[in-house]
Design an enzyme around this catalytic site. Structure first.
Site, mmCIF file in Angstrom:
data_model
loop_
_atom_site.group_PDB
_atom_site.id
_atom_site.type_symbol
_atom_site.label_atom_id
_atom_site.label_comp_id
_atom_site.label_asym_id
_atom_site.label_seq_id
_atom_site.Cartn_x
_atom_site.Cartn_y
_atom_site.Cartn_z
ATOM 1 N N ARG A 64 -9.999 -24.105 -98.898
ATOM 2 C CA ARG A 64 -11.131 -24.616 -99.964
ATOM 3 C C ARG A 64 -10.856 -25.918 -100.161
ATOM 4 O O ARG A 64 -11.925 -26.612 -100.174
ATOM 5 C CB ARG A 64 -10.648 -23.699 -101.049
ATOM 6 C CG ARG A 64 -11.303 -22.193 -101.106
ATOM 7 C CD ARG A 64 -10.399 -21.360 -101.930
ATOM 8 N NE ARG A 64 -9.052 -21.227 -101.322
ATOM 9 C CZ ARG A 64 -9.083 -20.153 -100.212
ATOM 10 N NH1 ARG A 64 -9.906 -19.261 -100.202
ATOM 11 N NH2 ARG A 64 -7.867 -20.149 -99.673
ATOM 12 N N THR A 65 -9.524 -26.453 -100.581
ATOM 13 C CA THR A 65 -9.474 -27.981 -100.956
ATOM 14 C C THR A 65 -9.944 -28.805 -99.825
ATOM 15 O O THR A 65 -10.627 -29.807 -100.170
ATOM 16 C CB THR A 65 -8.084 -28.160 -101.579
ATOM 17 O OG1 THR A 65 -7.533 -26.975 -102.311
ATOM 18 C CG2 THR A 65 -7.720 -29.494 -102.241
ATOM 19 N N LYS A 98 6.906 -36.192 -85.089
ATOM 20 C CA LYS A 98 8.199 -36.903 -84.786
ATOM 21 C C LYS A 98 9.242 -37.633 -85.541
ATOM 22 O O LYS A 98 9.958 -38.308 -85.075
ATOM 23 C CB LYS A 98 7.662 -37.978 -83.685
ATOM 24 C CG LYS A 98 6.539 -37.645 -82.488
ATOM 25 C CD LYS A 98 6.040 -38.595 -81.780
ATOM 26 C CE LYS A 98 4.483 -38.542 -81.214
ATOM 27 N NZ LYS A 98 3.984 -39.539 -80.890
ATOM 28 N N ARG A 151 -2.083 -33.385 -99.679
ATOM 29 C CA ARG A 151 -1.607 -31.985 -100.067
ATOM 30 C C ARG A 151 -0.132 -32.215 -99.317
ATOM 31 O O ARG A 151 0.007 -32.702 -98.188
ATOM 32 C CB ARG A 151 -2.424 -31.171 -99.696
ATOM 33 C CG ARG A 151 -1.418 -29.768 -99.824
ATOM 34 C CD ARG A 151 -2.107 -28.476 -99.684
ATOM 35 N NE ARG A 151 -3.274 -28.120 -100.708
ATOM 36 C CZ ARG A 151 -3.756 -27.258 -100.844
ATOM 37 N NH1 ARG A 151 -3.779 -26.270 -100.125
ATOM 38 N NH2 ARG A 151 -4.519 -27.051 -101.960
ATOM 39 N N HIS A 198 -2.378 -29.296 -109.263
ATOM 40 C CA HIS A 198 -3.370 -29.302 -108.486
ATOM 41 C C HIS A 198 -4.595 -29.694 -109.296
ATOM 42 O O HIS A 198 -5.454 -28.867 -109.723
ATOM 43 C CB HIS A 198 -3.593 -27.935 -107.996
ATOM 44 C CG HIS A 198 -4.596 -27.817 -106.811
ATOM 45 N ND1 HIS A 198 -5.313 -28.624 -106.396
ATOM 46 C CD2 HIS A 198 -4.577 -26.808 -106.024
ATOM 47 C CE1 HIS A 198 -6.128 -28.058 -105.385
ATOM 48 N NE2 HIS A 198 -5.658 -27.037 -105.062
HETATM 49 N N1 CP Z 1 -7.106 -23.124 -104.248
HETATM 50 C C1 CP Z 1 -6.743 -23.815 -103.068
HETATM 51 O O1 CP Z 1 -5.997 -24.676 -103.287
HETATM 52 O O2 CP Z 1 -7.052 -23.129 -101.939
HETATM 53 P P1 CP Z 1 -6.743 -23.871 -100.351
HETATM 54 O O3 CP Z 1 -5.090 -23.766 -100.440
HETATM 55 O O4 CP Z 1 -7.345 -23.005 -99.538
HETATM 56 O O5 CP Z 1 -7.006 -25.224 -100.527
#
Ligand code: CP
Length: 255
Positions: free
Chosen positions: A10-11, A38, A60, A88
């Protein structure tokens, strides 16, 4: 540059859609196919990307604080797309937007965040945002997955899912993050579902219809049953739709 050191559906994809809808040039870096594999460090990776004259990094990372660490060391804007068990932020914002779409307001809403709060960056960002906008927040789950110090943030702690369902206007159901559990936090997935699962039988006993959120990915049959996830009160897919708009707004404001 979308720099994802952890898996994401999603993100990552909604950031990419948001960037493209705003006419940005985007590059996705899969860390498994980059020189990170590496042994190149996070900062060296980002500095090399920056040498190619980029403006923003969406990151992320499995380590809490990674986005701030990077933001302090490179000139580009850094957007946190999830850092370890910490925050998040864009998920918190899209959850707020989804609740506002549904209820018309956030002030005064009762939102219960249920499940694996301990490992959840989504819970932390939701708590900050919901309290800031005047909602009441409860967290609910097994004692091993509920940090007691969260009480100091001003949230209620409920130990029975039935109590959360009776109290709340909306439930934000969290995934059990088995990949971050290095210990016996729960006896078994079956036991967890039996005691804390959000099921239609439990919801049927609620005094009102509850709006159901889940950040995804779901463990169907563990924290949430399929008839709830796919039911009439679920806003799980609208959350995903709102993710694109929220990420466009964040990108636009930072640019
Ligand atoms: N909600 C969320 O962060 O989903 P993903 O890990 O798929 O990005």
């Amino acid at each position: 540059v979308n720099l994802f050191f952890e898996a994401s559906t999603r993100t990552r994809i909604s950031f990419e859609f948001a960037e493209k809808r705003l006419s940005a040039d985007t590059v996705n870096v899969a860390t498994s196919a980059s020189s990170v594999s590496k042994g190149e460090t996070l900062v060296d990776t980002a500095r090399n990307l920056e040498a190619m004259r980029i403006d923003m990094v969406v990151i992320r990372h499995p380590s809490s604080g990674a986005a701030k660490f990077l933001g302090d060391r490179i000139r580009s804007n850094v957007i946190n797309a999830g850092d370890g068990m910490h925050e998040h932020p864009t998920q918190g914002l899209l959850d707020l937007l989804t609740l506002r779409d549904k209820f018309g307001k956030i002030q005064g809403l009762k939102v219960a965040i249920c499940g694996d709060v301990l490992h959840s960056r989504v819970a932390r960002s939701n708590i900050w945002g919901l309290l800031k906008l005047g909602a009441e927040v409860a967290i609910c789950g097994p004692a091993t997955l509920i940090p007691r110090e969260f009480k100091e943030l001003g949230v209620h702690i409920l130990s029975r899912i039935e109590d959360a369902i009776a109290w709340a206007d909306a439930l934000n159901v969290l995934r059990l993050q088995l990949e971050r559990m290095h210990g016996g936090f729960i006896p078994s997935l079956r036991e967890y579902n039996r005691v804390f699962g959000v099921t239609s039988e439990r919801l049927a006993r609620a005094p009102k219809d509850l709006v159901i959120l889940h950040p995804g990915p779901m463990n169907r049959g563990v924290e949430i049953d399929s008839d709830v996830a796919d039911g009439p009160h679920s806003v799980i897919l609208p959350q995903v739709t709102n993710g694109v708009a929220i990420r466009m707004a964040v990108l636009y404001l930072l640019a």
